[in-house]
Design a protein around this motif. Structure first.
Motif, mmCIF file in Angstrom:
data_model
loop_
_atom_site.group_PDB
_atom_site.id
_atom_site.type_symbol
_atom_site.label_atom_id
_atom_site.label_comp_id
_atom_site.label_asym_id
_atom_site.label_seq_id
_atom_site.Cartn_x
_atom_site.Cartn_y
_atom_site.Cartn_z
ATOM 1 N N ASP A 38 0.816 -1.225 0.000
ATOM 2 C CA ASP A 38 0.000 0.000 0.000
ATOM 3 C C ASP A 38 0.843 1.265 0.000
ATOM 4 O OD1 ASP A 38 0.992 0.161 2.579
ATOM 5 O OD2 ASP A 38 -0.950 -0.082 3.580
ATOM 6 N N GLY A 39 2.166 1.129 -0.106
ATOM 7 C CA GLY A 39 3.053 2.286 -0.186
ATOM 8 C C GLY A 39 3.668 2.694 1.127
ATOM 9 N N ARG A 40 3.177 2.157 2.240
ATOM 10 C CA ARG A 40 3.762 2.498 3.536
ATOM 11 C C ARG A 40 5.070 1.755 3.749
ATOM 12 N NH1 ARG A 40 0.856 0.608 7.924
ATOM 13 N NH2 ARG A 40 -0.176 -0.931 6.581
ATOM 14 N N ARG A 41 5.872 2.249 4.695
ATOM 15 C CA ARG A 41 7.068 1.550 5.145
ATOM 16 C C ARG A 41 6.931 1.319 6.636
ATOM 17 N NH1 ARG A 41 11.303 1.748 1.531
ATOM 18 N NH2 ARG A 41 12.872 1.574 3.147
ATOM 19 N N PRO A 449 4.243 -3.635 -6.258
ATOM 20 C CA PRO A 449 4.841 -2.310 -6.410
ATOM 21 C C PRO A 449 6.048 -2.058 -5.514
ATOM 22 C CG PRO A 449 2.977 -2.159 -4.936
ATOM 23 C CD PRO A 449 3.067 -3.616 -5.369
ATOM 24 N N ARG A 450 6.402 -3.013 -4.667
ATOM 25 C CA ARG A 450 7.467 -2.752 -3.706
ATOM 26 C C ARG A 450 8.824 -2.671 -4.402
ATOM 27 N NH1 ARG A 450 6.585 -7.575 0.336
ATOM 28 N NH2 ARG A 450 5.992 -8.543 -1.655
ATOM 29 N N PRO A 451 9.625 -1.683 -4.053
ATOM 30 C CA PRO A 451 10.924 -1.525 -4.720
ATOM 31 C C PRO A 451 11.964 -2.483 -4.159
ATOM 32 C CG PRO A 451 10.668 0.166 -3.048
ATOM 33 C CD PRO A 451 9.359 -0.589 -3.092
ATOM 34 N N VAL A 452 12.976 -2.742 -4.969
ATOM 35 C CA VAL A 452 14.131 -3.498 -4.503
ATOM 36 C C VAL A 452 15.038 -2.543 -3.731
ATOM 37 C CG1 VAL A 452 16.200 -4.712 -5.244
ATOM 38 C CG2 VAL A 452 14.028 -5.136 -6.390
ATOM 39 N N PRO A 453 15.581 -2.947 -2.574
ATOM 40 C CA PRO A 453 16.438 -2.048 -1.795
ATOM 41 C C PRO A 453 17.626 -1.541 -2.594
ATOM 42 C CG PRO A 453 15.861 -3.985 -0.517
ATOM 43 C CD PRO A 453 15.379 -4.242 -1.904
ATOM 44 N N ALA A 454 17.891 -0.253 -2.463
ATOM 45 C CA ALA A 454 19.049 0.339 -3.130
ATOM 46 C C ALA A 454 20.325 -0.330 -2.640
ATOM 47 C CB ALA A 454 19.102 1.835 -2.849
ATOM 48 N N GLY A 455 21.224 -0.603 -3.574
ATOM 49 C CA GLY A 455 22.492 -1.212 -3.211
ATOM 50 C C GLY A 455 22.442 -2.716 -3.069
ATOM 51 N N SER A 456 21.285 -3.324 -3.298
ATOM 52 C CA SER A 456 21.174 -4.777 -3.154
ATOM 53 C C SER A 456 21.788 -5.516 -4.331
ATOM 54 C CB SER A 456 19.704 -5.187 -3.014
ATOM 55 O OG SER A 456 19.003 -4.924 -4.221
ATOM 56 N N GLY A 457 21.947 -4.830 -5.465
ATOM 57 C CA GLY A 457 22.471 -5.483 -6.657
ATOM 58 C C GLY A 457 21.456 -6.340 -7.371
ATOM 59 N N LEU A 462 15.921 -8.427 -11.174
ATOM 60 C CA LEU A 462 14.484 -8.212 -11.139
ATOM 61 C C LEU A 462 13.936 -8.065 -12.545
ATOM 62 C CD1 LEU A 462 11.926 -7.767 -9.495
ATOM 63 C CD2 LEU A 462 12.488 -5.353 -9.382
ATOM 64 N N ALA A 463 14.627 -7.261 -13.364
ATOM 65 C CA ALA A 463 14.179 -7.059 -14.737
ATOM 66 C C ALA A 463 14.209 -8.370 -15.510
ATOM 67 C CB ALA A 463 15.055 -6.022 -15.426
ATOM 68 N N THR A 464 15.243 -9.167 -15.279
ATOM 69 C CA THR A 464 15.371 -10.451 -15.960
ATOM 70 C C THR A 464 14.268 -11.409 -15.518
ATOM 71 O OG1 THR A 464 17.760 -10.194 -16.103
ATOM 72 C CG2 THR A 464 16.884 -12.426 -16.361
ATOM 73 N N ALA A 465 13.972 -11.408 -14.218
ATOM 74 C CA ALA A 465 12.965 -12.323 -13.695
ATOM 75 C C ALA A 465 11.579 -11.984 -14.211
ATOM 76 C CB ALA A 465 12.968 -12.301 -12.168
ATOM 77 N N ALA A 466 11.324 -10.687 -14.351
ATOM 78 C CA ALA A 466 9.992 -10.267 -14.772
ATOM 79 C C ALA A 466 9.683 -10.708 -16.195
ATOM 80 C CB ALA A 466 9.864 -8.754 -14.668
ATOM 81 N N LEU A 467 10.637 -10.509 -17.120
ATOM 82 C CA LEU A 467 10.464 -10.923 -18.508
ATOM 83 C C LEU A 467 9.139 -10.437 -19.083
ATOM 84 C CD1 LEU A 467 11.843 -14.575 -18.393
ATOM 85 C CD2 LEU A 467 12.987 -12.550 -19.260
ATOM 86 N N GLY A 468 8.723 -9.251 -18.631
ATOM 87 C CA GLY A 468 7.518 -8.663 -19.173
ATOM 88 C C GLY A 468 6.233 -9.204 -18.597
ATOM 89 N N THR A 469 6.301 -10.078 -17.574
ATOM 90 C CA THR A 469 5.084 -10.636 -17.002
ATOM 91 C C THR A 469 4.791 -10.004 -15.661
ATOM 92 O OG1 THR A 469 6.190 -12.425 -15.825
ATOM 93 C CG2 THR A 469 5.598 -12.831 -18.115
ATOM 94 N N ASP A 470 3.530 -9.759 -15.381
ATOM 95 C CA ASP A 470 3.154 -9.170 -14.104
ATOM 96 C C ASP A 470 3.445 -10.122 -12.952
ATOM 97 O OD1 ASP A 470 2.214 -6.878 -15.306
ATOM 98 O OD2 ASP A 470 0.153 -7.626 -15.476
ATOM 99 N N GLU A 471 3.206 -11.426 -13.169
ATOM 100 C CA GLU A 471 3.298 -12.377 -12.076
ATOM 101 C C GLU A 471 4.710 -12.472 -11.512
ATOM 102 O OE1 GLU A 471 -0.283 -13.246 -14.380
ATOM 103 O OE2 GLU A 471 1.816 -12.922 -14.913
ATOM 104 N N ALA A 472 5.734 -12.352 -12.348
ATOM 105 C CA ALA A 472 7.108 -12.537 -11.884
ATOM 106 C C ALA A 472 7.648 -11.346 -11.135
ATOM 107 C CB ALA A 472 8.024 -12.856 -13.070
ATOM 108 N N PHE A 473 6.982 -10.200 -11.249
ATOM 109 C CA PHE A 473 7.540 -8.969 -10.685
ATOM 110 C C PHE A 473 7.673 -9.026 -9.180
ATOM 111 C CE2 PHE A 473 8.857 -4.693 -11.194
ATOM 112 C CZ PHE A 473 8.374 -3.979 -10.113
ATOM 113 N N GLY A 474 6.832 -9.851 -8.509
ATOM 114 C CA GLY A 474 6.869 -9.882 -7.053
ATOM 115 C C GLY A 474 7.791 -10.905 -6.449
ATOM 116 N N CYS A 475 8.587 -11.591 -7.262
ATOM 117 C CA CYS A 475 9.384 -12.693 -6.714
ATOM 118 C C CYS A 475 10.506 -12.222 -5.797
ATOM 119 C CB CYS A 475 10.000 -13.511 -7.830
ATOM 120 S SG CYS A 475 8.784 -14.455 -8.778
#
Length: 480
Positions: A38-41, A449-457, A462-475
């Motif tokens: 929901d956007g909160r931290r 929608p959650r971001p990957v932590p900065a500096g995590s590498g 993430l981009a590779t895992a997503a491969l253009g699919t919505d389902e993979a974005f949350g892995c």
């Protein structure tokens, strides 16, 4: 499924809320914020310490202190090599003292509990009368680390635990006596110090007495016991103890096997390589006795120092304070979950006493993986789901599809327990707010929608895992 009541571990009245219960010791990352869908931290509620506990701040400080002194050990003439050797051997003595090692016990630094038990499995002597592999008696309640090693090179008998602690101990005693009567005695009894599924335990003293009466030794899987309870090899008579640094607030890659030296001195060296030998020729090898026999290669000096620091820090706290803290959190967690419709807490024995801070449960109508994903994505809570490397036990209890495990430790705050109870109550009453799907066998948030932590590498991954699919974005965010 298990329907046992907690007669030995719950008070007559419902435990008071624990919002104000503070951690016993500070841990690294205790104030880490994580994003929600929901956007909160929110501050991360780490209720997965039974899998890997965060580092104590004192451990991290000690590692920072000794890193500039790190060098090769045992055979280096340089000043820092001598210092590192002293640090390593002092750590060995500190860890041994923490678990009440006897004067003639060996303490071998390993990678973790699994490593330790595999090492010991290679040292169980053959039956002196028949020459057959030594017999090992084990229960189906064990973590796979204390089950699978005995199925290679030894003759393992696996007993199903009884409905009560008393019945289970009686089964063990009867089987040990039968082995003696049949002239096929057991060499070793392998038992958990505390279940990694329920936190429950068997009475160590009774098991040791029964085993020793039958001429068998006892190895205790202390992975879930040592971080929560004071333990002494000398006081209990346990012959071997294995435990892990990463579960004892020292996640730097070291574990321990400590116990009687005769089997370890005679057993086949666990690793073949430098440091484990006295003399090598192309046709023969003379192996060391003592810890060096099983510590070939460059040892994990920093890991040993870190584990010793954790032992010192835990020893500095009154045992009664640790017990009271954990007991309050566990009681509140069990009572809070059991008060909810469709929630069942998993138990092994109706008469188990003094369980450690591990609670496993299910929510009817929801896959355990979905519950865990929901707790993470919508409430910032980390738990474990699955069968917890204890498939025989979960299958026998009727939870073959898995369950959800919440676990607490010295760094856990009461607010985290209250948040979990409230989150499960919300799930039961209203269901999840986000959409979830299964990707590669794992429950994930759809369009996460959650971001990957900065500096995590992990950005590229993430981009590779997503491969253009919505389902993979949350892995990936749940795995960071």
């Amino acid at each position: 499924m298990s329907t046992l009541t907690e007669t030995a571990t719950c008070p007559a009245t419902e435990p008071a809320p624990v919002h104000d219960v503070a951690p016993v010791l500070p841990v690294v990352g205790g104030d880490t914020l994580v994003p929600l869908v929901d956007g909160r931290r929110v501050r991360y509620a780490n209720l997965d310490v039974a899998a890997s506990a965060p580092a104590l701040e004192a451990v991290a400080d000690r590692v920072t202190q000794v890193l500039p002194l790190y060098a090769s050990v045992h055979r280096g003439a340089g000043y820092l090599s001598q210092v590192s050797t002293a640090l390593y051997e002092t750590a060995r003595r500190t860890i041994g003292a923490f678990v009440g090692a006897r004067d003639d016990d060996l303490l071998i630094v390993t990678r973790h509990t699994t490593d330790s038990l595999n090492l010991l499995a290679g040292c169980v002597p053959a039956d002196p009368g028949t020459g057959e592999p030594g017999r090992v008696l084990v229960l189906d309640v064990e973590h796979h680390a204390n089950l699978l090693p005995w199925q290679r090179g030894t003759e393992a008998t696996v007993l199903s635990g009884g409905p009560s602690v008393a019945a289970t101990v009686a089964e063990l005693r009867d089987e040990l006596r039968a082995g003696v009567a049949e002239a096929r005695p057991y060499a070793l009894v392998a038992v958990t110090g505390a279940s990694n599924v329920t936190g429950e335990a068997l009475p160590v003293a009774e098991i040791v007495a029964a085993a020793h009466d039958a001429g068998a030794r006892v190895v205790l899987d202390g992975a879930q016991l040592v971080p929560h309870r004071r333990f002494s090899l000398e006081d209990t008579g346990v012959d071997y103890l294995a435990f892990s640094g990463h579960k004892t607030y020292a996640p730097f890659g070291a574990g321990v096997l400590v116990g009687r030296r005769d089997w370890l001195d005679a057993g086949t060296p666990y690793l073949a390589g430098g440091g484990a030998v006295r003399r090598v020729r192309t046709t023969s090898t003379d192996w060391h006795e003592g810890p060096a026999r099983h510590e070939a290669g460059s040892p994990n000096v920093i890991g040993a120092v870190a584990l010793a620091a954790a032992c010192e820090e835990l020893a500095s706290v009154e045992e009664s304070d640790v017990r009271a803290h954990e007991d309050a959190l566990r009681r509140r967690l069990v009572a809070g979950l059991e008060a909810l419709d469709r929630v069942e807490v998993v138990r092994v024995w109706e008469d188990a006493a003094d369980p450690v801070g591990v609670v496993t449960f299910t929510v009817a109508g929801y896959d355990p993986g979905l519950v865990a994903a929901y707790l993470s994505a919508e409430h910032g809570i980390g738990v474990r789901d699955g069968r917890f490397c204890a498939h025989p036990l979960l299958g026998r209890l009727g939870f073959d599809a898995g369950a959800v495990r919440a676990s607490v430790g010295v760094g856990t705050a009461g607010e985290e327990v209250e948040r979990l109870v409230a989150a499960v109550a919300h799930l039961v009453a209203d269901g999840p707010e986000a959409r979830y799907g299964v990707v590669d066998g794992l429950w994930v948030v759809v369009d996460d929608p959650r971001p990957v932590p900065a500096g995590s590498g992990l950005d590229g991954l993430l981009a590779t895992a997503a491969l253009g699919t919505d389902e993979a974005f949350g892995c990936l965010p749940d795995d960071v």
